[in-house]
Design an enzyme around this catalytic site. Structure first.
Site, short mmCIF file in Angstrom:
data_model
loop_
_atom_site.label_atom_id
_atom_site.label_comp_id
_atom_site.label_asym_id
_atom_site.label_seq_id
_atom_site.Cartn_x
_atom_site.Cartn_y
_atom_site.Cartn_z
N ASP A 219 0.82 -1.22 0.00
CA ASP A 219 0.00 0.00 0.00
C ASP A 219 0.85 1.26 0.00
OD1 ASP A 219 -2.00 -1.81 0.25
OD2 ASP A 219 -2.86 -0.97 2.09
N ASP A 220 0.19 2.36 -0.38
CA ASP A 220 0.67 3.74 -0.20
C ASP A 220 1.67 4.21 -1.25
OD1 ASP A 220 -0.92 3.47 1.98
OD2 ASP A 220 0.58 3.99 3.49
N HIS B 185 3.86 -2.28 3.02
CA HIS B 185 3.91 -0.94 2.41
C HIS B 185 5.24 -0.78 1.67
CE1 HIS B 185 1.01 -0.70 5.68
NE2 HIS B 185 0.42 0.27 5.00
N HIS C 62 -6.01 3.00 -3.86
CA HIS C 62 -5.93 3.14 -2.41
C HIS C 62 -6.44 4.54 -2.05
CE1 HIS C 62 -4.78 1.98 1.54
NE2 HIS C 62 -3.67 2.70 1.63
N HIS D 229 -5.81 9.29 0.56
CA HIS D 229 -5.54 8.48 1.74
C HIS D 229 -6.28 9.00 2.98
CE1 HIS D 229 -3.43 5.74 4.48
NE2 HIS D 229 -3.12 5.05 3.39
ZN LIG Z 1 -2.50 3.10 3.36
#
Ligand SMILES: [Zn+2]
Length: 393
Positions: A201-202, A343, A252, A256
Site C-alpha cells: 500500500d501507499d 507498504h 488506495h 488516503h
Molecule cells: Zn494506506
C-alpha cells in the site's frame, strides 16, 4: 613363350595367395577386435548392474549403436549410465552432445532453469559442477538435480523437462520428436501448491517500489500494489514498471483519507479521480480498491462499484520497521489463501521481501497478485464485496 607363361601364372598365384592371406588375417583381426569390444560392453553393463543391485533396472537400451543407456530407479529416484557402444567405456551424457554445440546446449539449459525457477535456485542448479542425472525419454529429456547446496533448503524435487524440439540440433544421437509442448515457466502457477497474495500500500514510491518489483521478478512472484491517486502523477514510470513485470495495481483512494469520515459524494468523486488518473497513465481500468486503514462500512460498499480488498495478515511493517519482525511474523502465521499487507515505503520492508520470497518458496508457497490468487482458487470476486483472504471452498 611357355616359360614366360609359367612365370606369369606363378606370379599371379603368389599374388592371389598373399592377398587371400592378408584379407583373411585382417578379417580375423577385425573379428577378434569386435568380439573384445562386445565383451567390453557387456562386461561394463554387467558391472553397472551389479553395482546397482539395490535398485530396479528400468531400461537397458542401445541408442543407434552410439551408446547403451541404463536406467535404474529406487524410491522414485532415477540414476542413469551411458556405456559407449564402440569402446564399452562409461561416458557422460554430455559426451553425446555435439562438441561444437555444447556451449549452446548449456546456455539453453541455463535459460530454461531461470525461466522455471527463482534465481536463488537457478543460480545453484546452473553451476557447471551441480549434481545432475539425465533421463532420456521418448520425446524429452529430464534433468534431475541434487539440491543439497540450495539455501533456504527447498522441499521439492528439482528437475527440468526439456523437449527434444528445443535441443535436437545439439544431440549427437537420433531422437523422435513428439508434438511440441510449451515449456512450463515459473509463472505457470500450480493449483496443488499453497498460494498467497502480497499487497503493498501507499505507493507508488519510486526506488523502493521498483526494488520490490525486481525482487518479485527474481523470485517468480507477483503482487498487487494499492496506490494513492494523488501520488500516481509523480510515479508514472514506476507504475508502468510495476505493470510490465506482471503485477497489478488497485486504488488506495485519492488522498488516503479515512472513508468513514467522508461524505459519500466525496468518496465517489475521489475514486473517479483516481481511476481517471490511472487510466490516463496506463490505458487500463482499476477494478480493486483498498480503503485506507481498511476502514469501510455498508454504505461505502454500496456506493462504490469496485471490488474491495482488505487483508488477513498484517505485518505492521510501518510500526516495527524491522526486517526480522516482518519475516518471522509472516513465516509463523502464513496459510494458504492469505492476503498479506505491507507498504512499499520502508527499507526494512524491502529487506523483508528479499528474505521472505525464497523462504516462502522453500516452504511450498506461490506468491501472486489478487487476480491470480482468485483465479487459482476458482473464485470470481464481486463488486461491493470485501475480501480479506481468498480460500478455496
Ligand atoms: Zn494506506
Amino acid at each position: 613363350m611357355k616359360e614366360v607363361n609359367v612365370k606369369l601364372i606363378s606370379m599371379v598365384l603368389v599374388l592371389v595367395s598373399v592377398s587371400i592371406f592378408i584379407l583373411f588375417k585382417t578379417d580375423k583381426n577385425a573379428l577378434v577386435v569386435a568380439l573384445n569390444k562386445k565383451n567390453n560392453i557387456s562386461v561394463k553393463i554387467e558391472e553397472l548392474i551389479n553395482q546397482n543391485l539395490d535398485k530396479e533396472l528400468i531400461r537397458n537400451e542401445n541408442f543407434n549403436d552410439k551408446f547403451v543407456y541404463l536406467e535404474f530407479q529406487k524410491d522414485g529416484m532415477c540414476s542413469s549410465h551411458f556405456v559407449d557402444a564402440k569402446t564399452g567405456e562409461e561416458k557422460y551424457f554430455l559426451d553425446y552432445i555435439k562438441e561444437e554445440k555444447r556451449e549452446h546446449f548449456q546456455t539453453k539449459i541455463k535459460d530454461l532453469l531461470y525461466l522455471k525457477y527463482p534465481n536463488f535456485i537457478a543460480d545453484i542448479l546452473s553451476l557447471e559442477d551441480s549434481q545432475k542425472t539425465y533421463q532420456i525419454l521418448q520425446n524429452e529429456l529430464y534433468i534431475f538435480y541434487d539440491n543439497s547446496t540450495i539455501s533456504p533448503k527447498v522441499n521439492e524435487k528439482l528437475y527440468l523437462r526439456v523437449d527434444y524440439q528445443e535441443i535436437q540440433d545439439c544431440l549427437d544421437f537420433p531422437v523422435s520428436l513428439g508434438e511440441s509442448t510449451s515449456f512450463q515457466d515459473g509463472y505457470t502457477y500450480d493449483k496443488n501448491k499453497k498460494s498467497i497474495a502480497f499487497t503493498f500500500d501507499d505507493g507508488p514510491n519510486g526506488e523502493k517500489t521498483n526494488k520490490i518489483v525486481n525482487l518479485l521478478e527474481q523470485n517468480k512472484a507477483h503482487a498487487t500494489f494499492f496506490m494513492v491517486g494523488n501520488k500516481m502523477e509523480y510515479g508514472k514510470e514506476t507504475i508502468l514498471n510495476v505493470l510490465n513485470k506482471g503485477n497489478e495495481i488497485g486504488s488506495h483512494s485519492y488522498n488516503h483519507k479515512n472513508m468513514k469520515r467522508m461524505k459519500i459524494e466525496d468518496i465517489i468523486s475521489d475514486e473517479e479521480k483516481t481511476k481517471e488518473t490511472f487510466y490516463n497513465i496506463t490505458g487500463r481500468e482499476l477494478i480493486y480498491t483498498r480503503p485506507p486503514y481498511g476502514n469501510i462500512n455498508q454504505k461505502i460498499k454500496e456506493s462504490l462499484n469496485t471490488i474491495f480488498i482488505n487483508w488477513n495478515l498484517d505485518t505492521e511493517d510501518w510500526l516495527h520497521r524491522d526486517k526480522n519482525y516482518i519475516v518471522n511474523y509472516v513465516m509463523d502465521n502464513v496459510n494458504d489463501g492469505d492476503i498479506i499487507l505491507m507498504h512499499d515505503l520502508y527499507d526494512s520492508t524491502v529487506e523483508a521481501v528479499e528474505e521472505l520470497l525464497p523462504k516462502l518458496y522453500a516452504e511450498g508457497y506461490q506468491v501472486m497478485s489478487i487476480s491470480e490468487l482468485a483465479k487459482i482458487k476458482g473464485k470470481s470476486l464481486d463488486a461491493h464485496s470485501v475480501y480479506r483472504s481468498i480460500k478455496a471452498d
